[in-house]
Design a protein around this motif. Structure first.
Motif, PDB file in Angstrom:
ATOM      1  N   TRP A 185       0.814  -1.211   0.000  1.00  0.00           N
ATOM      2  CA  TRP A 185       0.000   0.000   0.000  1.00  0.00           C
ATOM      3  C   TRP A 185       0.857   1.274   0.000  1.00  0.00           C
ATOM      4  O   TRP A 185       0.383   2.337  -0.373  1.00  0.00           O
ATOM      5  CB  TRP A 185      -0.950   0.009   1.189  1.00  0.00           C
ATOM      6  N   PHE A 228       0.828   2.029  -3.430  1.00  0.00           N
ATOM      7  CA  PHE A 228      -0.533   2.371  -3.821  1.00  0.00           C
ATOM      8  C   PHE A 228      -0.839   3.847  -3.556  1.00  0.00           C
ATOM      9  O   PHE A 228      -1.182   4.605  -4.477  1.00  0.00           O
ATOM     10  CB  PHE A 228      -1.499   1.506  -3.002  1.00  0.00           C
ATOM     11  N   ASN A 229      -0.722   4.267  -2.303  1.00  0.00           N
ATOM     12  CA  ASN A 229      -1.127   5.626  -1.927  1.00  0.00           C
ATOM     13  C   ASN A 229      -0.051   6.680  -2.170  1.00  0.00           C
ATOM     14  O   ASN A 229      -0.272   7.625  -2.931  1.00  0.00           O
ATOM     15  CB  ASN A 229      -1.596   5.643  -0.475  1.00  0.00           C
ATOM     16  N   THR A 251      -1.756   7.004   5.701  1.00  0.00           N
ATOM     17  CA  THR A 251      -2.057   5.610   5.355  1.00  0.00           C
ATOM     18  C   THR A 251      -1.723   4.679   6.511  1.00  0.00           C
ATOM     19  O   THR A 251      -2.516   3.799   6.889  1.00  0.00           O
ATOM     20  CB  THR A 251      -1.262   5.196   4.101  1.00  0.00           C
ATOM     21  N   LEU A 255      -7.173   0.447   5.301  1.00  0.00           N
ATOM     22  CA  LEU A 255      -6.345   0.794   4.154  1.00  0.00           C
ATOM     23  C   LEU A 255      -7.209   1.160   2.948  1.00  0.00           C
ATOM     24  O   LEU A 255      -6.914   2.104   2.210  1.00  0.00           O
ATOM     25  CB  LEU A 255      -5.411  -0.364   3.811  1.00  0.00           C
ATOM     26  N   THR A 296      -7.438   5.021   1.312  1.00  0.00           N
ATOM     27  CA  THR A 296      -6.884   5.085  -0.041  1.00  0.00           C
ATOM     28  C   THR A 296      -7.387   6.309  -0.811  1.00  0.00           C
ATOM     29  O   THR A 296      -6.628   6.971  -1.505  1.00  0.00           O
ATOM     30  CB  THR A 296      -7.204   3.787  -0.806  1.00  0.00           C
TER      31      THR A 296
END
Length: 463
Positions: free
Chosen positions: A249, A252-253, A273, A308, A312
């Protein structure tokens, strides 16, 4: 041994030789350096998000029975391969190609940086289009992995192939275009930084439809409708899967900022996050302890993932204290909705809709409450939320985007899966389900020695 160490050091040092010599050239400019650094940053984010597939494989395999573990882990690789080909051929063009407010109609069969003029929505970052393709593909693949989670332990292998192709060509790309490809929600200023709605709600809604049409697993419910527990075979695998997903993640973020040179803003995104994930896991564990009388580890894992998912979309728009609130709410919501859906007759083996759907809805709405004006200006999308003087405008935009995403994916998934069900069927036979999909679909068990022992002992492996 010394020679091996020396060789390793020389190899490592060579990685720095090219950029150092390049920067020494007379024609290198500050913009060129910035593009190079940002390109490397986005590529590393792609690697992290891509590695999340390992997390999904471990989490889902650990959450199902031993007789289906090999199948569930293997279909992750299958759907990943489908995602690559389908998104390259058509999905990337529909999602991010120049077009109208609904879908793109340029850039099909992506050919590399030469196709950059077909993707106006992605050129602002200044990152080479081939890297942008990889980054956006990794998000799409995550959404497909979520969609397939609800099918576990009873869907035919062919369903993953057919639905996976259509999901990557039509369903996900159109939602992505609405928000990130210059579509109608982008024009309204919907805030979905890394995809609470685009990635997670989209995949979870498809999983909801699949779960509903497939019907419950054999033995899940008694004649009176009371659900039976069907625990996963390896909680350790599930824990490791969640840790890998948490790790991924951070691509991801923070990676969604597409820049490593914006005053370190990606670090702030990583902070919110991390805070949300921690809060969601702790909150879910505590609430399970209060309700069950025992601290339930699967509930804690779902709480981490739900938090999460929720953060996001809002990670770049909210303050740290709000990230903790968003994570706590997501963890608690997921715990109670998972219980409610199960009692209502929805057999979701990995709780895909509770974790990614309900939390995705909450994440989509959360910026409408908690987005600050300064952070909205920094990101350049939308405006302040209700609690920061923005009124109901941003909350209304977020609600519209959330409902629009849910309804579109719900309807299209029902059409596609309904046709597949009518033509070829969605579910394996009762005999195949009892044997386990490892042996019925692939001819061997993921745990051949252990399954052999179970068969020889006369135990019922359908349990």
């Amino acid at each position: 041994m010394r020679k091996k160490w020396l060789l390793s050091l020389l190899t490592f040092g060579s990685l720095f030789a090219v950029p150092v010599s390049a920067f020494a050239a007379d024609d290198v400019t500050a913009p060129a350096v910035e593009i190079g650094v940002n390109s490397l940053f986005v590529f590393l984010a792609f690697v992290l998000v891509f590695f999340m597939q390992a997390g999904f494989a471990l989490l889902e395999a650990g959450s199902v029975r031993m007789k289906n573990a090999g199948h569930v882990a293997g279909k992750t690789v299958l759907t990943l391969g489908i995602a690559v080909i389908a998104f390259w051929a058509l999905g990337f063009g529909f999602g991010f190609g120049n077009g109208n407010g609904f879908f793109g109609y340029e850039g099909f069969f992506f050919g590399g940086n030469a196709d950059t003029p077909s993707f106006d929505a992605l050129t602002a970052a200044g990152v080479p289009m081939v890297i942008m393709f990889l980054f956006q593909f990794s998000f799409a693949a995550v959404s497909l992995a979520i969609a397939c989670g609800g099918m576990a332990e009873r869907a035919k292998l062919s369903v993953y192939i057919i639905f996976g192709l259509l999901f990557m060509i039509i369903i996900y790309p159109i939602i992505a275009h609405w928000v990130w490809g210059g579509g109608w929600l982008a024009e309204m200023g919907m805030q979905d930084y890394a995809g609470s709605a685009v990635v997670h709600l989209t995949g979870a809604t498809a999983a909801l439809v699949a779960t509903f049409l497939l019907k419950p697993r054999l033995g899940k419910y008694n004649k009176d409708g009371k659900p039976n527990s069907i625990p996963g075979h390896n909680q350790v695998l599930s824990v490791l899967g969640v840790i890998i997903l948490w790790f991924g993640w951070f691509g991801f973020n923070p990676g969604s900022g597409l820049s490593a040179m914006n005053d370190g803003f990606f670090g702030y995104v990583a902070l919110t996050t991390n805070l949300a994930a921690a809060a969601g896991g702790v909150a879910a564990l505590l609430i399970s302890w209060a309700v069950f009388g025992k601290a339930d580890i699967p509930s804690m894992l779902n709480g981490v993932l739900a938090a999460l998912v929720a953060i996001t979309g809002s990670c770049a728009f909210v303050e740290p204290w709000a990230a903790i609130v968003i994570g706590v709410v997501a963890g608690v919501l997921t715990f109670f909705t998972a219980q409610w859906f199960e009692k209502a007759g929805l057999d979701d083996p990995v709780y895909a809709f509770s974790v990614h759907g309900i939390a995705g809805m909450w994440g989509a709405l959360s910026t409408g409450f908690f987005a600050t004006g300064d952070l909205a200006d920094t990101v350049g999308v939308g405006q302040a939320g209700l609690f920061y003087g923005g009124g109901f405008h941003q909350l209304g935009v977020q609600a519209l985007g959330m409902v629009g995403t849910f309804v579109f994916v719900l309807v299209l998934s029902f059409i596609i899966l309904g046709i597949i069900k009518a033509v070829t069927g969605l579910r394996v036979t009762e005999e195949e389900e009892t044997m386990g999909l490892d042996i019925s679909e692939h001819g061997t068990y993921g745990y051949p020695e252990q399954m052999g022992l179970l068969n020889n002992s006369g135990r019922d492996i359908s349990k």
